[in-house]
Design a protein around this motif. Structure first.
Motif, short mmCIF file in Angstrom:
data_model
loop_
_atom_site.label_atom_id
_atom_site.label_comp_id
_atom_site.label_asym_id
_atom_site.label_seq_id
_atom_site.Cartn_x
_atom_site.Cartn_y
_atom_site.Cartn_z
N ARG A 284 75.32 16.52 88.08
CA ARG A 284 74.40 17.48 87.49
C ARG A 284 74.81 17.71 86.04
NH1 ARG A 284 72.86 22.31 91.43
NH2 ARG A 284 72.42 20.43 92.65
N GLN B 182 69.66 16.57 87.46
CA GLN B 182 70.51 15.64 88.19
C GLN B 182 69.73 14.37 88.48
OE1 GLN B 182 72.36 17.16 91.77
NE2 GLN B 182 73.98 15.64 91.61
N PRO C 255 69.48 10.43 89.99
CA PRO C 255 69.99 9.78 91.20
C PRO C 255 71.36 9.15 90.96
CG PRO C 255 67.69 9.24 90.88
CD PRO C 255 68.13 9.97 89.64
N GLY C 256 72.32 9.49 91.80
CA GLY C 256 73.65 8.92 91.72
C GLY C 256 74.51 9.47 90.60
N LYS C 257 74.03 10.49 89.91
CA LYS C 257 74.80 11.04 88.80
C LYS C 257 75.10 12.51 89.02
CE LYS C 257 73.14 7.85 85.25
NZ LYS C 257 72.57 7.72 83.88
#
Length: 126
Positions: free
Chosen positions: A44, A38, A40-42
């Protein structure tokens, strides 16, 4: 059951890194172990999985040709060898395990895995 992931760190573009995931409390002889990540900001996303009984593997397109998953049966451990790392590989990597033999279409689905490790952070600098 515990999945202990390790091996993350800060590397540069093009470097290699090997993650380890040691399972304790049970074996997954008929199941599947693998890795998600995962960023950052996305969301998994699936990276790779390995069927414990046969050793057969599955890879996301982003991992094919650069990442290799393997296992050590004696140590109940899976490894993720990551080569030619790119900044877009920066993420927290989670080791996962399922006690069930997942069908091919299911290995990339997070909810199919009952067990998750704590995550190990990989940062690739440009």
């Amino acid at each position: 059951v515990q999945l202990q992931a390790s091996g993350g760190g800060l590397v540069q573009t093009g470097d290699s890194l090997r993650l380890s995931c040691a399972a304790s409390g049970r074996t997954f002889s008929r199941g599947v172990m693998g890795w998600f990540r995962q960023a950052p900001g996305k969301a998994r996303e699936f990276v790779t999985a390995l069927r414990w009984s046969t050793g057969s593997t599955h890879y996301a397109d982003s991992a094919k040709g650069r990442f290799t998953i393997s296992r050590d049966k004696a140590k109940n451990t899976v490894y993720l060898q990551m080569n030619s790392l790119k900044p877009e590989d920066t993420a927290v990597y989670y080791c996962v395990a399922s006690g069930r033999g997942l069908i091919v279409s299911s290995v990339g689905l997070p909810h199919e895995y009952e067990y998750w490790g704590q995550g190990t952070k990989v940062t690739v600098s440009s």
